[in-house]
Design a protein around this motif. Structure first.
Motif, PDB file in Angstrom:
ATOM      1  N   ASN A 181      76.446  63.218 -65.140  1.00 48.61           N
ATOM      2  CA  ASN A 181      75.214  63.789 -65.686  1.00 48.61           C
ATOM      3  C   ASN A 181      75.367  65.250 -66.060  1.00 48.61           C
TER       4      ASN A 181
ATOM      5  N   VAL B 216      70.027  63.348 -69.901  1.00 48.31           N
ATOM      6  CA  VAL B 216      70.190  62.164 -69.073  1.00 48.31           C
ATOM      7  C   VAL B 216      68.969  61.271 -69.179  1.00 48.31           C
ATOM      8  N   TYR B 217      67.805  61.871 -69.158  1.00 47.93           N
ATOM      9  CA  TYR B 217      66.570  61.110 -69.170  1.00 47.93           C
ATOM     10  C   TYR B 217      65.864  61.299 -70.498  1.00 47.93           C
ATOM     11  N   GLY B 218      64.899  60.439 -70.713  1.00 50.18           N
ATOM     12  CA  GLY B 218      64.178  60.522 -71.967  1.00 50.18           C
ATOM     13  C   GLY B 218      65.029  60.030 -73.118  1.00 50.18           C
ATOM     14  N   TYR B 219      64.855  60.637 -74.250  1.00 46.86           N
ATOM     15  CA  TYR B 219      65.590  60.183 -75.416  1.00 46.86           C
ATOM     16  C   TYR B 219      67.057  60.568 -75.271  1.00 46.86           C
ATOM     17  N   ASN B 220      67.868  59.634 -74.898  1.00 47.76           N
ATOM     18  CA  ASN B 220      69.272  59.940 -74.654  1.00 47.76           C
ATOM     19  C   ASN B 220      70.166  59.127 -75.568  1.00 47.76           C
ATOM     20  N   GLU B 221      69.973  59.310 -76.872  1.00 44.95           N
ATOM     21  CA  GLU B 221      70.860  58.645 -77.819  1.00 44.95           C
ATOM     22  C   GLU B 221      72.294  58.967 -77.449  1.00 44.95           C
ATOM     23  N   GLN B 222      73.085  57.936 -77.345  1.00 44.82           N
ATOM     24  CA  GLN B 222      74.474  58.120 -76.956  1.00 44.82           C
ATOM     25  C   GLN B 222      75.374  58.069 -78.173  1.00 44.82           C
ATOM     26  N   PHE B 223      76.301  58.995 -78.209  1.00 41.29           N
ATOM     27  CA  PHE B 223      77.299  59.065 -79.262  1.00 41.29           C
ATOM     28  C   PHE B 223      78.614  58.560 -78.685  1.00 41.29           C
TER      29      PHE B 223
END
Lengths: 114, 114
Positions: free
Chosen positions: B50, B97-104
């Motif tokens: 995190n 980490v939380y909420g909108y966590n679009e991952q690349f």
């Protein structure tokens, strides 16, 4: 535990037609995000569309749209005017809670016929 | 170009050997993740971090270790490789980490353990 289910291992669509990929999920969170990722043969994971659970309006990105049914925990992806470049694996994903990771479905392989 | 790089692109490894998969991001994202992708199983979380200096176990951590000495790097080590660790490994990052966590996602490493 959170789970994401994609019940269609493979789908096929004719070029220029519309196809819908199904996804259901299970989460105890009240607010969360849902995603569809595309993985072409290049292996790269590409974000297609995202949905915020507290928004009732379905997300739309050009030819891609979702049908989000929060009560039913359903999050399907509709691809309109399918193109040959849409052929890929499609993964549905849900936020995984405290770890911040995404929980992925097993994927749907989409073929587009010319 | 901002993004995530992984090395090597692919590797064939003898069982029992030690191997470190490298992952570097230049987006200054707080959170980083390692997933493995196996046919028919989607992507599963191995380890996550995190923030720099902290790590945690995901769904399938056995046989793997990670470190996060700084924000940019998140190497994954297989101490003694076994054939069941044959897979495609993806590193990912997200700003929060939380909420909108679009991952690349990085381009992946294909690892074969013989």
């Amino acid at each position: 535990a959170q789970t994401v289910t994609q019940s269609q291992p493979e789908m096929s669509v004719q070029e220029a037609e519309t196809v819908t990929l199904s996804c259901t999920y299970d989460t105890s969170e009240s607010d969360y995000y849902l995603f569809w990722y595309k993985q072409p043969p290049s292996r790269q994971m590409i974000l297609v569309i995202r949905q915020e659970a507290y928004k009732q309006q379905n997300a739309t990105e050009n030819r891609f749209s979702v049908n989000f049914q929060k009560a039913a925990k359903s999050f399907s992806l509709k691809i309109s005017d399918s193109q040959l470049g849409d052929a890929a694996m499609y993964f549905c994903a849900c936020e995984g809670g405290s770890q911040g990771n995404l929980i992925f479905g097993k994927g749907t392989k989409l073929s587009v016929k010319p | 170009i901002a993004g995530i790089t992984q090395a090597p692109t692919s590797q064939i490894l003898a069982a029992g050997r030690r191997m470190t998969l490298r992952c570097t991001q230049d987006m200054r994202h707080n959170a980083m993740y390692w997933y493995r992708q196996d046919l028919g199983l989607g992507l599963r979380l191995i380890h996550y971090s995190n923030t720099a200096g902290t790590t945690g176990k995901g769904e399938v951590p056995d046989g793997y270790s990670v470190s996060r000495a700084n924000t940019d790097d998140f190497p994954l080590t297989l101490a003694s490789a076994v054939p069941s660790q044959t897979s495609v490994y993806f590193c990912a990052s997200s700003e929060e980490v939380y909420g909108y966590n679009e991952q690349f996602f990085g381009p992946g490493t294909r690892l074969t353990v013989l």
